[in-house]
Design an enzyme around this catalytic site. Structure first.
Site, PDB file in Angstrom:
ATOM      1  CG  HIS A   1      -3.796  -3.576   3.100  1.00 28.03           C
ATOM      2  ND1 HIS A   1      -2.812  -3.057   3.912  1.00 28.03           N
ATOM      3  CD2 HIS A   1      -4.426  -2.512   2.547  1.00 28.03           C
ATOM      4  CE1 HIS A   1      -2.850  -1.738   3.865  1.00 28.03           C
ATOM      5  NE2 HIS A   1      -3.818  -1.372   3.028  1.00 28.03           N
TER       6      HIS A   1
ATOM      7  CB  CYS B   1      -0.985  -0.051   1.180  1.00 32.68           C
ATOM      8  SG  CYS B   1      -2.313   1.142   1.006  1.00 32.68           S
TER       9      CYS B   1
ATOM     10  N   GLY C   1      -3.425 -14.218  37.470  1.00 28.97           N
ATOM     11  CA  GLY C   1      -4.340 -15.239  36.968  1.00 28.97           C
ATOM     12  C   GLY C   1      -4.640 -15.033  35.484  1.00 28.97           C
TER      13      GLY C   1
ATOM     14  CD  GLU D   1      -1.340  -5.758   5.582  1.00 27.70           C
ATOM     15  OE1 GLU D   1      -1.187  -6.244   4.443  1.00 27.70           O
ATOM     16  OE2 GLU D   1      -1.314  -4.534   5.794  1.00 27.70           O
TER      17      GLU D   1
END
Ligand code: XMP
Length: 537
Positions: free
Chosen positions: A181, A86, A236, A183
């Site tokens: 894109h 891009c 936790g 990704e």
């Protein structure tokens, strides 16, 4: 660490981290650094010979002309492959002698791209083939400007109807660029394209595997700590639990975990943490039961931010007092404070200088503790993404239910009881919330085969301190209300309310009203973020 590495230069796109995650899913180590690093930094970074390729990310600016960010020129002189995505494509084109054209209508969403020229990056990767035999890809586009003229040495690699130069390649120098894109998961072959780049074109060794990382991390912790002692705040939550298990694997009894129980935990949570770490792993854990102290400080306080501040402050005080006791009683030198900091917490993003984040809610923050306690910081997870932390946790033998838990806020039920926090309310909420979570785990979606706990990113119950009228048996009730909240999100910045099946909601509300005396009405929150937030306070 001796891993090959891929450098991702961040121009500020919201999805830059996804590039790094996709590369690591191909088992290649990658790091994200801001785009404004200089040439000498880049050369230094490459000096050990481990750098196998560079990826230039997209930008937060919707048009090329809005941004003055450029890649350090050294990137193009290292002799390693470069992939521009891009904005990264546009700056590559411009910096190497091509031309970018502005003023176009913004293109945003799905597009069909025709692969051209049979370049090594896209060869044999296609979603479908046209009757004429052209390979087509379904991709995600988000751009205003586009490359109008390719730099010398480049050939056309991909095009769409509205973007004739949607991909370009200089095969000799191994420079590749994509306007779309790869990704994001909307680009169906995106993962294959990024894998092709890092494995075949960059020839990076795929040796980034969590199972193997344990040995390396254990070794690093041992070298760092020597024979000194470490204290860790165990909450936790996933990150502190995995950090504790890893450090315990490395140094055993040199680690002492401090578990501050503020009385605002979920049902049986405190006992479960003790059972796991003390019972199963045989780690040293100090449980500081401070619930009365916290509830005392919170009495009469209704403002959400004031509640957060009190809980944060008290947490630090209790932790400091416990740490001081440990420092005094140990024969060996207590020198380290361990924290479950993970990679997204430390990535410095680029191109974001002008962006200013607005604080909507102050997060439970224990920064400054190491200095106050005079301890050095040990952060064994700071290179890892959340999914890697989880994988590591499983590899270390932690139960998947613990490692794949929904996130839980630091102030705990303190921000899920609206207004003033009282023990009575916390007890009702704990019981109701436990039923909700049990049923989410019990209900399996027929289509995906997953439980609704797995299909939601975060789910919990909120206590509303209002009473409504009900009828039970022959009698009238006048009891409290709870709201169920379940959301689906990938980044917690935006979130959709989950379309839970009616049968599940019916079961949960029936059980809560029948089993939790004091609650006679259950509602479901159908607000998305934005404009609502995930938590109610
Ligand atoms: P919101 O409510 O801002 O929540 O949409 C986004 C995510 O952040 C968590 N959250 C917190 N976590 N301390 C925390 O550690 C906090 O004070 C806090 N407030 C919200 C929330 O649970 C969700 O995952």
């Amino acid at each position: 660490m001796q891993h090959d590495k891929i450098l991702i230069l961040d121009f500020g796109s919201q999805v830059t981290q996804l590039i790094a995650r996709r590369v690591r899913e191909a088992h290649v180590y990658s790091e994200v650094h801001p785009c404004d690093v200089d040439d000498s930094w880049v050369r230094q970074y490459a000096a050990d010979g481990r750098l196998k390729g560079v990826i230039l990310s997209g930008s937060h600016a919707s048009v090329y002309e809005e941004s003055t960010d450029r890649a350090p020129q050294a990137v193009f002189e290292l002799g390693v492959p470069v992939l521009g995505i891009c904005y990264g494509m546009q700056t590559m084109a411009q910096q190497l002698g091509g031309r970018v054209e502005g003023g176009h209508k913004r293109e945003f969403g799905f597009a069909a791209v025709r692969a051209r020229g049979h370049t090594p990056l896209l060869r044999d990767i296609a979603d479908h083939t046209t009757p004429e035999g052209h390979g087509m890809l379904d991709v995600w586009m988000s751009h205003g400007d586009k490359v109008a003229e390719m730099p010398p040495g480049f050939k056309l690699m991909a095009s769409t109807d509205s973007c004739p130069i949607a991909g370009m390649a200089d095969e000799e120098r191994r420079f590749y660029a994509l306007q779309f894109h790869p990704e994001v998961t909307h680009t169906r072959q995106g993962r294959a394209i990024l894998e092709r780049f890092v494995l075949d074109i960059c020839q990076a060794r795929p040796d980034w595997v969590m199972r193997d990382h344990i040995a390396e991390a254990v070794q690093a912790i041992r070298e760092q700590v020597g024979d000194e002692e470490v204290i860790l705040g165990l909450s936790g939550g996933v990150d502190s639990s995995v950090a504790a298990a890893l450090i315990h694997r490395a140094i055993g009894d040199q680690l002492t975990c401090v578990f501050v129980d503020h009385g605002l935990l979920r049902l049986h949570e405190g006992d479960a943490v003790m059972e796991m770490f003390e019972g199963k792993l045989h780690a040293k854990v100090v449980r500081a039961d401070a619930s009365e102290r916290f509830l005392g400080e919170l009495a009469g306080v209704t403002d959400p931010e004031a509640k957060r501040k009190i809980i944060g402050r008290e947490f630090v005080e209790v932790f400091k007092a416990e740490a001081a006791k440990i420092k005094h009683t140990h024969s060996r030198h207590v020198a380290w404070l361990a924290q479950g900091t993970i990679y997204p917490d430390v990535i410095e993003s680029g191109g974001a200088k002008s962006k200013k984040a607005v604080t909507i809610k102050s997060h439970h923050n224990v920064g400054g503790l190491p200095e106050q306690l005079g301890l050095k910081l040990l952060e064994p997870l700071r290179d890892l993404f959340k999914d890697e932390v989880r994988e590591l946790g499983v590899a270390l033998g932690l139960p998947p239910e613990m490692v794949y838990r929904h996130p839980f806020p630091g102030p705990g039920l303190g921000v899920r009881i609206l207004g003033e926090v009282k023990k009575e309310y916390a007890d009702l909420l704990r019981a109701a919330d436990d039923i909700f979570i049990q049923e989410l785990r019990n209900h399996v979606d027929a289509v995906t085969g997953k439980t609704w706990y797995e299909l939601t990113s975060q789910a919990f119950t909120v206590f509303l301190p209002v009473r409504s009228v009900g009828v039970m048996g022959d009698g009238r009730t006048y009891d409290y209300v709870v709201a169920l909240r379940a959301v689906q999100t990938s980044d917690f910045m935006t979130a959709d309310w989950a379309e839970l099946p009616y049968a599940l909601l019916k079961k949960v509300s029936g059980r809560i009203i029948n089993e939790v005396r004091g609650i006679n009405r259950v509602t479901y929150d159908v607000s998305s973020k934005p404009p609502a937030t995930i938590e109610w306070e």
